[in-house]
Write an enzyme that holds these catalytic residues in place. Structure first.
Site: not given
Lengths: 261, 404
Positions: B335, B167, B300
């Site tokens: 996400h 990620c 995040h």
């Protein structure tokens, strides 16, 4: 820019003897880790130990296909072929950065940690970044890892799209770069993802593949041979030209002997 | 001379973005300003896991092929299509022209996995069916095909490579690009990431029991996991001299980047957020800014209990009591995994240009273990934004974008 040196390396290829896994991998870990992961732990710990380094300032890995065994299990599940539920381990290990991450955890390295996955050029991408880290002075040491796992299923699959990887075997290579010539094996002059200059003589990827068998990261083995040859005084400069058999791009790596300092 | 070049200012001269909140910067800006989430029930991905809300780009593959003017008969993957949409927008804006001296750095983890999971039965058979997708499976080929704007063949860039740090992939692509320029290896770099939604994501993250069946609630006391999304974003970054020389419009400054390894666990973050803390600290050091200069943090903030607690701990270690306003884009886009670093960098760019903060969505109950995110009200002028992207395996990165 600072000069960059190769302090140590350790490689496992088709020609290597079976490594002493027990030295670095506990029986509990051994059950959880795929065979390629175990080999990466061995090459990395051996290379670091030869370099007299416990914690590298950077861990940079290159792998075109990552952990194949886990990825195959993942795809067998997702495609409904195996009929088995997906295991968290297979999911976690099928992300390419699991290799550098594991070595980061094992060496308690909180520094720079990156993984490249660019088919045949994954090793050179990682080596280029390692060179950049050390040359720019951002790190004084960097552990560069190249790893590819093979399987019969994968070899058959690749053959269908014109790549004969059947002669290859699992390959793991770890190289320690430093900014100090002291005790170094050779200098890593440059790494670029471009072709050699006109008139430069080089070792071609195909020559290395002929020795070790075709493998996505076979030039990493060629690099180790070059480092060894230069360190033994057998050559003053070796350039490796990686021209992938059927993908875009290429890479040139230049190693040279330490110049009297 | 070399030392001087380390101080080179890196500027952004082009940006393109695709996510659940819009195709292109104009749609994206409108959604972020209006507080409109792109999370919805599964519509485009072939899956029986319909219980999870997802952040899909609201276009079918066929619609993207047609929009890009590609040949519908040539096989392509969704990650490639999303990437080309974003890359074209970035290149059009920057107007670099000749790309033969410009490296291309893409961040992705799944590559062509969306097709591989669909056709794996063919892959392992003796039949040649869907062999084209087999050749498109890996991350590197995905990057090459995005670089050649979706068409097979030679890439117009100097070279291309792929970063795969889960990620944080796209954030690390920006970091590498900045270092290549700073070290004199290139004058301009196109960097970012692309990742489509796949069963790999949905089923994979579900095995870790961190996917929420409700819209995600970053930093909220009731948060129960993440929602998955998809998208792509690329930025054209170059040395300030290069941008000035060719008279390009400078959109923002890439002031600093940081990368650190949590070195704690393969999928969880340490309670004190050591990796995130080090990444933010490094980005600040490289930018020459102090924590007090940061006007907004793009967290995040995945909405998992673990991430938001440790990220909050790390942010508190950096900023102390003087916390800048913070939000997470995840409640807007889901996400977007490997692409999140560059997608959120483009969001930051828009925020710097338009001086606004998107309100936190789905926040209702404060968690004493977490920072209370921004939910509206007056804020300082937005001049410097710190944006976080943390990946599996403790691959933590932070970047700082500043107003010109």
């Amino acid at each position: 820019m600072k000069k960059v040196y190769v302090k140590s390396f350790h490689a496992l290829s088709a020609l290597s003897e079976a490594p002493d896994l027990k030295r670095y991998v506990s029986p509990i870990d051994a059950r959880r880790m795929s065979s390629i992961m175990k080999k990466i732990v061995v090459t990395s710990m051996e290379a670091l130990s030869k370099a007299g380094l416990e914690t590298p300032e950077a861990v940079i890995a290159g792998t075109g296909l990552g952990c194949v065994e886990n990825t195959e299990a993942l795809l067998m599940s997702l495609s409904g072929v195996s009929g088995k539920p997906l295991r968290p381990t297979d999911f976690m290990q099928s992300t390419h950065n699991t290799i550098a991450s594991l070595i980061g955890i094992r060496t308690h390295s909180h520094g720079y940690n990156v993984t490249y996955s660019h088919h045949f050029l994954s090793f050179e991408s990682a080596l280029m970044d390692g060179w950049l880290r050390v040359a720019s002075g951002k790190c004084s040491s960097a552990l560069v890892i190249a790893a590819e796992e093979t399987s019969e299923v994968l070899a058959a699959m690749l053959a269908k799209i014109g790549y004969d990887g059947s002669a290859g075997s699992d390959t793991a290579v770890s190289i320690v770069l430093t900014d100090s010539p002291e005790g170094a094996l050779c200098e890593l002059e440059s790494v670029s993802l471009t072709a050699p200059k006109e008139g430069e003589s080089y070792v071609d990827r195909s020559e290395i593949a002929a020795k070790y068998g075709e493998n996505l990261c076979v030039t990493a083995l060629g690099a180790c041979d070059a480092i060894e040859k230069i360190a033994a005084g057998g050559s003053s400069r070796i350039i490796i030209f990686n021209r992938p058999p059927f993908k875009e791009g290429c890479a040139t790596v230049r190693f040279s002997a330490l110049c009297g300092n | 001379m070399a030392q001087e070049s380390f101080k080179r200012r890196i500027v952004v001269t082009g940006a393109g973005v695709v996510s659940a909140v819009g195709v292109g910067k104009a749609e994206t800006l409108a959604s972020l300003r209006a507080g409109c989430s792109g999370l919805d029930a599964v519509k485009y991905l072939q899956t029986d896991r319909t219980e999870f809300p997802v952040g899909e780009v609201k276009l079918t593959d066929e619609e993207m092929v047609s929009r890009l003017g590609l040949d519908p008969a040539v096989p392509v993957t969704r990650t490639i299509l999303l990437g080309v949409l974003a890359l074209k927008e970035a290149l059009d804006e920057a107007g670099l022209g000749d790309l033969s001296a410009v490296p291309f750095v893409n961040g992705t983890t799944v590559g062509g996995m969306d097709r591989s999971e669909r056709y794996y039965r063919d892959f392992i058979s003796d039949r040649p069916d869907n062999n084209e997708y087999l050749a498109l499976h890996d991350c590197g080929t995905t990057t090459d095909r995005i670089a050649s704007l979706g068409r097979p063949g030679k890439i117009p860039f100097a070279w291309a490579t792929t970063i795969s740090t889960a990620c944080s992939s796209a954030a690390n692509a920006l970091l590498l690009g900045a270092d290549l320029i700073r070290c004199g290896q290139a004058e301009a770099v196109v960097a970012g990431g692309s990742e489509c939604l796949s069963s790999f994501h949905l089923n994979g993250f579900d095995t870790l029991m961190i996917v929420d069946r409700e819209p995600c609630r970053p930093f909220d006391a009731t948060r129960a996991g993440l929602n998955l999304g998809e998208g792509a974003a690329f930025l054209v970054i170059e040395s300030e001299e290069s941008a000035l020389r060719r008279g390009a419009k400078i959109l923002a400054v890439l002031a600093g980047c940081g990368n650190a390894c949590d070195a704690f666990h393969q999928t969880a973050t340490s309670p004190d957020g050591e990796g995130p803390y080090l990444a933010m600290k490094q980005a600040l050091e490289e930018s020459g800014l102090s924590p007090a200069d940061i006007d907004y943090v793009s967290a995040h903030g995945t909405g998992t209990p673990n991430n938001d607690t440790s990220e909050s701990a790390a942010i508190r270690r950096i900023f102390g009591e003087n916390l800048p306003p913070l939000t997470s884009a995840k409640a807007y886009t889901g996400h977007t995994t490997s692409a999140s670093g560059s997608i959120e960098a483009v969001f930051a760019l828009l925020q710097l240009q338009e001086n606004f903060i998107p309100v936190s969505l789905n926040f209702s109950e404060e968690d004493p273990g977490c920072i209370r995110p921004y939910t509206g009200g007056p804020h300082r002028e937005i001049r410097n934004i710190l944006s976080n992207a943390f990946g599996f395996g403790g691959n933590d990165s932070s970047i700082i974008l500043s107003r010109v």
